[in-house]
Each structure stands twice: as C-alpha cells, then as structure tokens.
Design a protein around this motif. Structure first.
Motif, PDB file in Angstrom:
ATOM      1  N   SER A  16       0.808  -1.220   0.000  1.00  0.00           N
ATOM      2  CA  SER A  16       0.000   0.000   0.000  1.00  0.00           C
ATOM      3  C   SER A  16       0.843   1.274   0.000  1.00  0.00           C
ATOM      4  O   SER A  16       0.321   2.355  -0.258  1.00  0.00           O
ATOM      5  N   ASN A  56     -10.437  -5.051   7.391  1.00  0.00           N
ATOM      6  CA  ASN A  56     -11.371  -4.096   6.790  1.00  0.00           C
ATOM      7  C   ASN A  56     -10.632  -2.912   6.180  1.00  0.00           C
ATOM      8  O   ASN A  56     -10.988  -2.433   5.099  1.00  0.00           O
ATOM      9  N   TYR A  57      -9.630  -2.431   6.854  1.00  0.00           N
ATOM     10  CA  TYR A  57      -8.852  -1.290   6.379  1.00  0.00           C
ATOM     11  C   TYR A  57      -8.216  -1.579   5.016  1.00  0.00           C
ATOM     12  O   TYR A  57      -8.245  -0.752   4.120  1.00  0.00           O
ATOM     13  N   PHE A  58      -7.653  -2.766   4.886  1.00  0.00           N
ATOM     14  CA  PHE A  58      -6.962  -3.126   3.648  1.00  0.00           C
ATOM     15  C   PHE A  58      -7.845  -3.882   2.652  1.00  0.00           C
ATOM     16  O   PHE A  58      -7.400  -4.175   1.545  1.00  0.00           O
ATOM     17  N   GLY A  59      -9.068  -4.199   3.036  1.00  0.00           N
ATOM     18  CA  GLY A  59      -9.981  -4.885   2.127  1.00  0.00           C
ATOM     19  C   GLY A  59      -9.622  -6.339   1.861  1.00  0.00           C
ATOM     20  O   GLY A  59      -9.800  -6.843   0.749  1.00  0.00           O
ATOM     21  N   VAL A  60      -9.094  -7.009   2.888  1.00  0.00           N
ATOM     22  CA  VAL A  60      -8.743  -8.421   2.759  1.00  0.00           C
ATOM     23  C   VAL A  60      -9.545  -9.243   3.759  1.00  0.00           C
ATOM     24  O   VAL A  60     -10.170  -8.703   4.672  1.00  0.00           O
ATOM     25  N   SER A  61      -9.487 -10.536   3.595  1.00  0.00           N
ATOM     26  CA  SER A  61     -10.192 -11.441   4.490  1.00  0.00           C
ATOM     27  C   SER A  61      -9.437 -11.579   5.813  1.00  0.00           C
ATOM     28  O   SER A  61      -8.216 -11.783   5.816  1.00  0.00           O
ATOM     29  N   ARG A  72      -6.618 -14.472  -0.329  1.00  0.00           N
ATOM     30  CA  ARG A  72      -6.617 -13.140   0.299  1.00  0.00           C
ATOM     31  C   ARG A  72      -8.017 -12.554   0.453  1.00  0.00           C
ATOM     32  O   ARG A  72      -8.262 -11.752   1.353  1.00  0.00           O
ATOM     33  N   TYR A  73      -8.939 -12.934  -0.413  1.00  0.00           N
ATOM     34  CA  TYR A  73     -10.277 -12.345  -0.399  1.00  0.00           C
ATOM     35  C   TYR A  73     -11.349 -13.356  -0.033  1.00  0.00           C
ATOM     36  O   TYR A  73     -12.516 -13.198  -0.381  1.00  0.00           O
ATOM     37  N   GLU A  75     -14.291 -15.284   1.498  1.00  0.00           N
ATOM     38  CA  GLU A  75     -15.506 -14.823   2.179  1.00  0.00           C
ATOM     39  C   GLU A  75     -16.089 -15.964   2.981  1.00  0.00           C
ATOM     40  O   GLU A  75     -16.247 -17.078   2.468  1.00  0.00           O
TER      41      GLU A  75
END
Length: 78
Positions: A16, A56-61, A72-73, A75
């Motif tokens: 990031s 949540n901040y980085f949008g990953v699981s 990484r994602y 659900e």
C-alpha cells in the motif's frame, strides 16, 4: 496459524506504500512504533478486533490475515 499475521500485515503495508504514522492514526494507535511491533511480530497476542480492523482497512479477508487460508479475499459463507 497466527504466525502468518505479522508477515501478511507487513506485506499489506508494503504493497500500500502507506506510512506507519498514517496507519497508526487510521487504526487508532498512539504511535507508529506500535504498528512496527505488530508488523515485525513482536506482539504475539493479536486480538480478533484488531484483525478485523486491519482486514477491513486493507480490504482483505481476516481469515487470510491470520493464515487460515491462502485466498486473500476469502468470504465466510453464512
């Protein structure tokens, strides 16, 4: 499993290009030193709320962040 938290957190920070100072502020920490300690594995007790906040901040699981999956994602199905 939780042994993967630090390297994955560090990976997210590196990808990031976010500064530790900014991340500390965004996550509600007092200093960038705290972020560095988590990223370097100096804190072994990582709470669920922190894992969720970072995921949540980085949008990953969150399950990827702690090493329960390599997706990484991933659900969680209800």
């Amino acid at each position: 499993m939780i042994d993967l938290f630090a390297p994955r957190f560090k990976e997210l920070i590196k990808e990031s290009n976010i500064k530790y100072e900014i991340l500390a502020k965004d996550l509600g920490f007092d200093s960038k030193g705290t972020i560095a300690k988590y990223a370097n594995g100096q804190f072994k007790d990582v709470g669920v709320s922190l894992v969720l906040k970072i995921a949540n901040y980085f949008g990953v699981s969150p399950v990827w962040l702690i090493g329960l999956t390599d997706n990484r994602y991933y659900e969680i199905k209800k």
